[in-house]
Every structure is written in structure tokens, then in C-alpha cells.
Design a protein around this motif. Structure first.
Motif, PDB file in Angstrom:
ATOM      1  N   GLN A  89      35.526 -20.821   3.950  1.00 24.53           N
ATOM      2  CA  GLN A  89      36.294 -19.733   3.368  1.00 24.53           C
ATOM      3  C   GLN A  89      36.374 -19.905   1.846  1.00 24.53           C
ATOM      4  N   SER A  91      37.252 -18.163  -2.230  1.00 22.79           N
ATOM      5  CA  SER A  91      37.921 -17.182  -3.086  1.00 22.79           C
ATOM      6  C   SER A  91      37.594 -17.542  -4.522  1.00 22.79           C
ATOM      7  N   ASP A 126      37.557 -23.542   1.029  1.00 26.86           N
ATOM      8  CA  ASP A 126      38.529 -24.185   1.911  1.00 26.86           C
ATOM      9  C   ASP A 126      39.781 -24.608   1.150  1.00 26.86           C
TER      10      ASP A 126
END
Length: 225
Positions: A89, A91, A126
Motif C-alpha cells: 500500500q 501514498s 506500508d
């Protein structure tokens, strides 16, 4: 021309070397030859041709009509694709600033005192920082701040807005602000994926992606130029 009387391994490697030379020279920009055409050109078997072409990862084959030459993915793109494949994950946050750097201006073929724009994107994987990406350009070229995001999500490749002039991966001790962004002590060593990019309008870009080497296991391969 290679002949089928030679060893098979010599045949496909000879064909492969010649195809790479022709690709580097700019051939096949419109269309890559079909197996039949390559067999006729090199005077070898179809099996030999397929063994050679199979090792050209930038070729997108199309049955009976030849193929297209794809731009091979950059080192940064391959790293990001691996993270995606692993289900990591991610971002990111992006900032923009301006400063002078004689060294970067020279890499961009600009005058030493050229004012530079630097778009910085920090990719978190993460939950922790993994990559600090810097996109440097002459301020007068008005490079969009969205470019850093485009390089991190792959849309630059799909749109054809960026071409790679050169790239390489080297160990580096980044500036304190990069270390802070990556959450590592000042003076720490990271990997730096550096690339000279050109936009579609010809504006030169210097990309530097600093990667923390301690977040995930990785293997780097270095070869002589």
C-alpha cells in the motif's frame, strides 16, 4: 549472415546482437519484422529467430504481421511495479521549491546560474517513507508539478510525455532534507536512481529517486557499459 550449420546457441545470440544493434540505431520505429521476414533476412530457422526475439523485452509481438517496439520500463518503474505486484500500500506527498545548483544545471545543459525548479515527491509504502523523488528542471521551462506524480503512477509512460535519455543506479549520500524525508540519519547511504528525461516539447529533466535500502530485500545488478 548466420547459417543453420552453426551451433544453435551461436545462431540466436548472433541474431540477437544484430537486432539490438539495429534497434539502437533507430530501426523498426514503425514496425518490427515478422518471424518470416527475419528468417528470410538472416537465413536461419524460425526457432532461431524466436529464441533471439524472445530475449528482446521491448518487442510486443503480433501474430503474422510483425510487432511494435515498446519503450522499456525504467528502473524506477520496475521498482514501483514490483511494489504493486507485492500488494504494498502506497501514498505520496508532493512539494515544489526553487534553488541554484551548478552541478544540476550542467546536467541539464543550462548555464551555471540558471534558476531551477525542484518538484519533490515522497512515496510512503506500508506506512513508512521509501522513495524521495526529485524532478529538477529550469524554472523557465514551466514543468508541471504533476510530473512527479505521473512518474510514480506510470501515466507518463502511457501518454508518451517523457522519453529517457539515460539512467543509472548508484549508491549515494543524499542531502539532509532528503534524509529527513526518508526518515534516516543525515549522512546515511541510499540508492539513487538517476535519469535524464526529455519532455515531449524538448525540455530536459533530471530525475533523482533516493530509495531506502532497508525497507525491503532487494538485488541490484551492475554491468560494464
Amino acid at each position: 549472415m548466420p547459417k543453420d550449420s552453426r551451433q544453435g546457441s551461436t545462431l540466436w545470440s548472433t541474431v540477437l546482437a544484430d537486432l539490438r544493434t539495429r534497434l539502437d540505431a533507430g530501426e523498426f520505429t514503425e514496425r518490427f519484422p515478422s518471424d518470416r521476414e527475419l528468417v528470410a533476412h538472416y537465413g536461419v530457422s524460425r526457432h532461431t529467430v524466436r529464441e533471439a526475439v524472445r530475449r528482446l523485452d521491448m518487442i510486443e509481438r503480433r501474430p503474422r504481421v510483425g510487432g511494435l517496439v515498446r519503450t522499456p520500463p525504467t528502473v524506477l518503474r520496475r521498482l514501483l511495479d514490483t511494489l504493486t505486484a507485492l500488494g504494498v500500500q502506497t501514498s505520496r506527498t508532493t512539494t515544489t521549491g526553487e534553488h541554484h545548483s551548478v552541478e544540476i544545471a550542467g546536467r541539464l545543459d543550462r548555464a551555471p546560474r540558471t534558476l531551477l525548479t525542484v518538484h519533490t515527491a515522497v512515496l510512503r509504502a506500508d506506512g513508512g517513507p521509501l522513495i524521495c523523488l526529485q524532478i529538477c528542471s529550469a524554472a523557465s521551462d514551466s514543468v508541471p508539478s504533476e510530473l512527479a506524480d505521473m512518474l510514480l503512477d506510470g501515466s507518463d509512460r502511457e501518454s508518451g510525455q517523457v522519453s529517457v535519455v539515460y539512467e543509472g543506479t548508484v549508491p549515494a549520500a543524499p542531502d539532509p532534507e532528503v534524509c529527513e524525508a526518508l526518515g534516516i540519519p543525515t549522512g546515511s547511504v541510499t540508492f539513487c536512481i538517476e535519469a535524464r528525461l526529455d519532455l515531449a516539447d524538448g525540455a530536459p529533466i533530471l530525475q533523482r529517486a533516493y530509495v531506502r535500502p532497508d525497507r525491503y530485500p532487494c538485488i541490484l545488478q551492475f554491468s560494464a557499459p
